[in-house]
Scaffold this motif. Structure first.
Motif, PDB file in Angstrom:
ATOM      1  N   LYS A   8      -0.470 -34.269 -31.527  1.00 37.10           N
ATOM      2  CA  LYS A   8      -1.061 -34.732 -30.274  1.00 37.10           C
ATOM      3  C   LYS A   8      -2.408 -34.049 -30.042  1.00 37.10           C
ATOM      4  CE  LYS A   8       3.143 -36.081 -27.827  1.00 37.10           C
ATOM      5  NZ  LYS A   8       3.915 -35.962 -26.572  1.00 37.10           N
ATOM      6  N   GLU A   9      -3.355 -34.857 -29.595  1.00 37.54           N
ATOM      7  CA  GLU A   9      -4.686 -34.347 -29.314  1.00 37.54           C
ATOM      8  C   GLU A   9      -4.650 -33.490 -28.057  1.00 37.54           C
ATOM      9  OE1 GLU A   9      -8.936 -36.442 -29.991  1.00 37.54           O
ATOM     10  OE2 GLU A   9      -7.729 -37.307 -28.399  1.00 37.54           O
ATOM     11  N   LYS A  10      -5.386 -32.407 -28.083  1.00 39.94           N
ATOM     12  CA  LYS A  10      -5.474 -31.523 -26.929  1.00 39.94           C
ATOM     13  C   LYS A  10      -6.855 -31.676 -26.282  1.00 39.94           C
ATOM     14  CE  LYS A  10      -4.689 -27.696 -29.240  1.00 39.94           C
ATOM     15  NZ  LYS A  10      -4.519 -28.199 -30.618  1.00 39.94           N
ATOM     16  N   VAL A  11      -6.932 -31.259 -25.023  1.00 40.05           N
ATOM     17  CA  VAL A  11      -8.201 -31.336 -24.305  1.00 40.05           C
ATOM     18  C   VAL A  11      -9.298 -30.611 -25.083  1.00 40.05           C
ATOM     19  CG1 VAL A  11      -9.430 -30.586 -22.226  1.00 40.05           C
ATOM     20  CG2 VAL A  11      -7.159 -31.616 -22.025  1.00 40.05           C
ATOM     21  N   GLU A  12      -8.947 -29.502 -25.693  1.00 42.58           N
ATOM     22  CA  GLU A  12      -9.925 -28.711 -26.440  1.00 42.58           C
ATOM     23  C   GLU A  12     -10.448 -29.449 -27.669  1.00 42.58           C
ATOM     24  OE1 GLU A  12      -7.000 -27.661 -25.407  1.00 42.58           O
ATOM     25  OE2 GLU A  12      -7.584 -26.251 -23.820  1.00 42.58           O
ATOM     26  N   ASP A  13      -9.700 -30.460 -28.111  1.00 39.11           N
ATOM     27  CA  ASP A  13     -10.172 -31.264 -29.244  1.00 39.11           C
ATOM     28  C   ASP A  13     -11.257 -32.264 -28.811  1.00 39.11           C
ATOM     29  OD1 ASP A  13      -8.301 -30.033 -30.922  1.00 39.11           O
ATOM     30  OD2 ASP A  13      -6.756 -31.503 -30.394  1.00 39.11           O
ATOM     31  N   VAL A  14     -11.294 -32.554 -27.528  1.00 35.66           N
ATOM     32  CA  VAL A  14     -12.228 -33.550 -26.998  1.00 35.66           C
ATOM     33  C   VAL A  14     -13.464 -32.889 -26.406  1.00 35.66           C
ATOM     34  CG1 VAL A  14     -12.491 -35.454 -25.345  1.00 35.66           C
ATOM     35  CG2 VAL A  14     -10.299 -35.080 -26.497  1.00 35.66           C
ATOM     36  N   PHE A  15     -13.278 -31.763 -25.735  1.00 33.68           N
ATOM     37  CA  PHE A  15     -14.369 -31.076 -25.049  1.00 33.68           C
ATOM     38  C   PHE A  15     -14.704 -29.757 -25.726  1.00 33.68           C
ATOM     39  CE2 PHE A  15     -12.486 -33.773 -21.817  1.00 33.68           C
ATOM     40  CZ  PHE A  15     -13.550 -34.190 -21.028  1.00 33.68           C
ATOM     41  N   GLU A  16     -15.961 -29.548 -26.015  1.00 34.59           N
ATOM     42  CA  GLU A  16     -16.400 -28.221 -26.424  1.00 34.59           C
ATOM     43  C   GLU A  16     -16.223 -27.277 -25.236  1.00 34.59           C
ATOM     44  OE1 GLU A  16     -20.142 -28.745 -29.268  1.00 34.59           O
ATOM     45  OE2 GLU A  16     -20.269 -30.010 -27.493  1.00 34.59           O
ATOM     46  N   PRO A  17     -15.942 -26.005 -25.475  1.00 29.83           N
ATOM     47  CA  PRO A  17     -15.665 -25.082 -24.366  1.00 29.83           C
ATOM     48  C   PRO A  17     -16.753 -25.054 -23.296  1.00 29.83           C
ATOM     49  CG  PRO A  17     -15.082 -24.057 -26.452  1.00 29.83           C
ATOM     50  CD  PRO A  17     -15.754 -25.360 -26.791  1.00 29.83           C
ATOM     51  N   HIS A  18     -18.008 -25.055 -23.716  1.00 30.28           N
ATOM     52  CA  HIS A  18     -19.095 -24.981 -22.721  1.00 30.28           C
ATOM     53  C   HIS A  18     -19.215 -26.267 -21.916  1.00 30.28           C
ATOM     54  CE1 HIS A  18     -21.235 -26.979 -26.063  1.00 30.28           C
ATOM     55  NE2 HIS A  18     -21.997 -27.503 -25.116  1.00 30.28           N
ATOM     56  N   VAL A  19     -18.730 -27.379 -22.460  1.00 29.20           N
ATOM     57  CA  VAL A  19     -18.731 -28.651 -21.739  1.00 29.20           C
ATOM     58  C   VAL A  19     -17.535 -28.721 -20.794  1.00 29.20           C
ATOM     59  CG1 VAL A  19     -18.567 -31.165 -21.982  1.00 29.20           C
ATOM     60  CG2 VAL A  19     -19.982 -29.838 -23.579  1.00 29.20           C
ATOM     61  N   LEU A  20     -16.394 -28.310 -21.289  1.00 29.01           N
ATOM     62  CA  LEU A  20     -15.161 -28.346 -20.500  1.00 29.01           C
ATOM     63  C   LEU A  20     -15.283 -27.536 -19.216  1.00 29.01           C
ATOM     64  CD1 LEU A  20     -12.199 -29.225 -20.270  1.00 29.01           C
ATOM     65  CD2 LEU A  20     -11.583 -27.196 -21.603  1.00 29.01           C
ATOM     66  N   GLU A  21     -15.947 -26.391 -19.296  1.00 24.65           N
ATOM     67  CA  GLU A  21     -16.023 -25.536 -18.110  1.00 24.65           C
ATOM     68  C   GLU A  21     -16.916 -26.129 -17.015  1.00 24.65           C
ATOM     69  OE1 GLU A  21     -17.502 -21.776 -19.398  1.00 24.65           O
ATOM     70  OE2 GLU A  21     -19.592 -22.438 -19.533  1.00 24.65           O
ATOM     71  N   LYS A  22     -17.756 -27.094 -17.358  1.00 28.93           N
ATOM     72  CA  LYS A  22     -18.649 -27.683 -16.355  1.00 28.93           C
ATOM     73  C   LYS A  22     -18.142 -29.017 -15.815  1.00 28.93           C
ATOM     74  CE  LYS A  22     -22.891 -25.349 -17.613  1.00 28.93           C
ATOM     75  NZ  LYS A  22     -24.333 -25.463 -17.946  1.00 28.93           N
ATOM     76  N   TYR A  23     -17.333 -29.731 -16.596  1.00 25.70           N
ATOM     77  CA  TYR A  23     -16.823 -31.036 -16.162  1.00 25.70           C
ATOM     78  C   TYR A  23     -15.850 -30.880 -14.995  1.00 25.70           C
ATOM     79  CZ  TYR A  23     -18.318 -34.779 -19.383  1.00 25.70           C
ATOM     80  OH  TYR A  23     -19.014 -35.762 -20.041  1.00 25.70           O
ATOM     81  N   ASP A  24     -15.931 -31.774 -14.026  1.00 30.71           N
ATOM     82  CA  ASP A  24     -14.961 -31.818 -12.940  1.00 30.71           C
ATOM     83  C   ASP A  24     -13.581 -32.103 -13.522  1.00 30.71           C
ATOM     84  OD1 ASP A  24     -13.313 -33.351 -10.820  1.00 30.71           O
ATOM     85  OD2 ASP A  24     -14.965 -32.523  -9.641  1.00 30.71           O
ATOM     86  N   PRO A  25     -12.541 -31.394 -13.087  1.00 26.73           N
ATOM     87  CA  PRO A  25     -11.191 -31.599 -13.638  1.00 26.73           C
ATOM     88  C   PRO A  25     -10.707 -33.045 -13.548  1.00 26.73           C
ATOM     89  CG  PRO A  25     -11.244 -29.596 -12.328  1.00 26.73           C
ATOM     90  CD  PRO A  25     -12.570 -30.265 -12.136  1.00 26.73           C
ATOM     91  N   GLU A  26     -11.105 -33.758 -12.488  1.00 25.51           N
ATOM     92  CA  GLU A  26     -10.722 -35.172 -12.368  1.00 25.51           C
ATOM     93  C   GLU A  26     -11.276 -35.993 -13.527  1.00 25.51           C
ATOM     94  OE1 GLU A  26     -10.228 -37.247  -8.271  1.00 25.51           O
ATOM     95  OE2 GLU A  26     -11.999 -35.971  -8.113  1.00 25.51           O
ATOM     96  N   VAL A  27     -12.499 -35.700 -13.913  1.00 28.93           N
ATOM     97  CA  VAL A  27     -13.138 -36.442 -14.999  1.00 28.93           C
ATOM     98  C   VAL A  27     -12.522 -36.049 -16.338  1.00 28.93           C
ATOM     99  CG1 VAL A  27     -15.316 -37.037 -16.106  1.00 28.93           C
ATOM    100  CG2 VAL A  27     -15.266 -36.569 -13.652  1.00 28.93           C
ATOM    101  N   VAL A  28     -12.200 -34.779 -16.490  1.00 29.27           N
ATOM    102  CA  VAL A  28     -11.540 -34.327 -17.717  1.00 29.27           C
ATOM    103  C   VAL A  28     -10.238 -35.095 -17.921  1.00 29.27           C
ATOM    104  CG1 VAL A  28     -10.392 -32.375 -18.851  1.00 29.27           C
ATOM    105  CG2 VAL A  28     -12.571 -32.026 -17.658  1.00 29.27           C
ATOM    106  N   GLU A  29      -9.450 -35.208 -16.865  1.00 30.48           N
ATOM    107  CA  GLU A  29      -8.171 -35.925 -16.950  1.00 30.48           C
ATOM    108  C   GLU A  29      -8.394 -37.390 -17.297  1.00 30.48           C
ATOM    109  OE1 GLU A  29      -4.205 -36.838 -14.185  1.00 30.48           O
ATOM    110  OE2 GLU A  29      -5.922 -35.757 -13.341  1.00 30.48           O
ATOM    111  N   TYR A  30      -9.390 -38.010 -16.673  1.00 25.65           N
ATOM    112  CA  TYR A  30      -9.690 -39.421 -16.936  1.00 25.65           C
ATOM    113  C   TYR A  30     -10.117 -39.626 -18.388  1.00 25.65           C
ATOM    114  CZ  TYR A  30     -12.550 -43.676 -17.054  1.00 25.65           C
ATOM    115  OH  TYR A  30     -13.102 -44.880 -17.403  1.00 25.65           O
ATOM    116  N   VAL A  31     -11.020 -38.799 -18.866  1.00 21.65           N
ATOM    117  CA  VAL A  31     -11.508 -38.929 -20.245  1.00 21.65           C
ATOM    118  C   VAL A  31     -10.363 -38.766 -21.230  1.00 21.65           C
ATOM    119  CG1 VAL A  31     -12.920 -37.814 -22.015  1.00 21.65           C
ATOM    120  CG2 VAL A  31     -13.873 -38.228 -19.739  1.00 21.65           C
TER     121      VAL A  31
END
Length: 346
Positions: A8-31
């Protein structure tokens, strides 16, 4: 093979750490939830063969809706450009004449139609009480890049000439767009200034302002955000490069550059920054185009123009389309307030 555990793909597989920390959590979940649906190959032949398959979820056909009519504008070379006209409710806003707003949709100069931003057009019409004219300018690769600018100018001139039929005040017109549409709007505000056409405001959202479509690599950009979000999940460099290949094919790019005004391709390279209409530049914190859009706003400030700039935190390039996102609703209200102020609507 059967019997092997599913990876199973993890969030960390989709977002680089420096990108993940700036994205709104709602958008992270949607993506993360919608990512499997977005993993198809992006080929222009497939898109043109089945546009509905590639239409974004916010696209809505409002043909036949109350106070929404279709029309056409004749461009400089005689081409017929489809438009949709959204008329305000006279029980709320009177019989006119109204202010008018010309909208140019996003889509990398390649995608989009009169359904792409219909819900935004309805919001502007109903919230601000202006006539909204949505312009389906010509797209690449079927049309040469630059025709979009000619189509936009033609729509502006047509709106002024058709003021009595549209029930608008020809001296109370604004323009705006998202992404590619914002780029068109930036160029158009310079053209309008040069031709003595008054504009109330230019609403430029997540605008590209450089020759990014001609880059061979994202590393050519002088702006940090272009590098920082080049591999993000929304508008990555690969998607920008796809748009660039459609707009400026390798075998024609140099010839096109020699025949088009440089500031059409890169509005940031405009030579005259004085006497431009009021401008509202909006950017997303997590958008690769963030810094070049804000750089354009600062050039307007240096030229002595009235400029408002707003950066929506935690927001990617397409945030204004996400109906479930709080920043999108904030964006809609900001648009309505800006249009009411510009057109003197109380």
């Amino acid at each position: 093979m059967s019997g092997e555990p599913e990876i199973k793909e993890k969030v960390e597989d989709v977002f680089e750490p420096h990108v993940l920390e700036k994205y709104d959590p709602e958008v992270v979940e949607y993506v993360f939830k919608t990512r499997p649906l977005a993993q198809h190959d992006f080929r222009i032949e497939d898109i043109r063969a089945d546009p509905a398959k590639f239409a974004p979820p916010w696209s809505k056909d409002v043909t036949g809706w109350e106070r929404v009519v279709d029309g056409e504008v004749t461009s400089q070379d005689g081409a017929r450009i489809p438009i949709k006209i959204y008329q305000p409710d006279p029980t709320r806003y009177g019989e006119g004449p109204y202010g008018a707003h010309l909208n140019f949709h996003g889509g990398g100069f390649v995608l989009g139609d009169l359904s792409t931003e219909s819900q935004l057009c309805l919001s502007m019409r109903d919230g601000a009480g202006v006539v909204v004219i949505d312009v389906n300018y010509r797209h690449c690769p079927e049309a040469a890049w630059g025709k979009c600018i000619e189509d936009a100018r033609a729509a502006l001139v047509w709106a002024r000439e058709s003021a009595s039929v549209l029930r608008i005040n020809p001296d109370s017109i604004s323009i705006g767009g998202i992404s590619a549409g914002a780029h068109i709007s930036l160029v158009l505000q310079h053209i309008a200034r040069d031709e003595g056409i008054p504009l109330k405001v230019c609403l430029a959202t997540v605008p590209p302002s450089t020759e990014g479509l001609l880059y061979k690599s994202y590393t050519e950009s002088p702006f940090a955000s272009f590098h920082e979000f080049s591999h993000g999940p929304i508008l990555p460099w690969a998607r920008i490069k796809f748009f660039g290949d459609q707009c400026f094919p390798k075998d024609k790019a140099e010839e096109m550059r020699s025949t088009l005004p440089e500031w059409w391709i890169a509005p940031l390279k405009s030579k005259n920054w004085t006497g431009l209409c009021d401008t509202f530049v909006r950017t997303g914190e997590c958008d690769p185009l963030r810094d070049e859009g804000e750089a354009y706003g600062l050039k307007l400030v240096e030229g002595g123009n009235k400029v408002t700039m707003k950066r929506y935190t935690g927001s990617p390039h397409t945030f204004m389309y996400f109906d479930w996102f709080k920043k999108k609703h904030e964006y809609d209200q900001d648009t309505i307030i800006a249009l009411k102020q510009a057109h003197g609507i109380h």
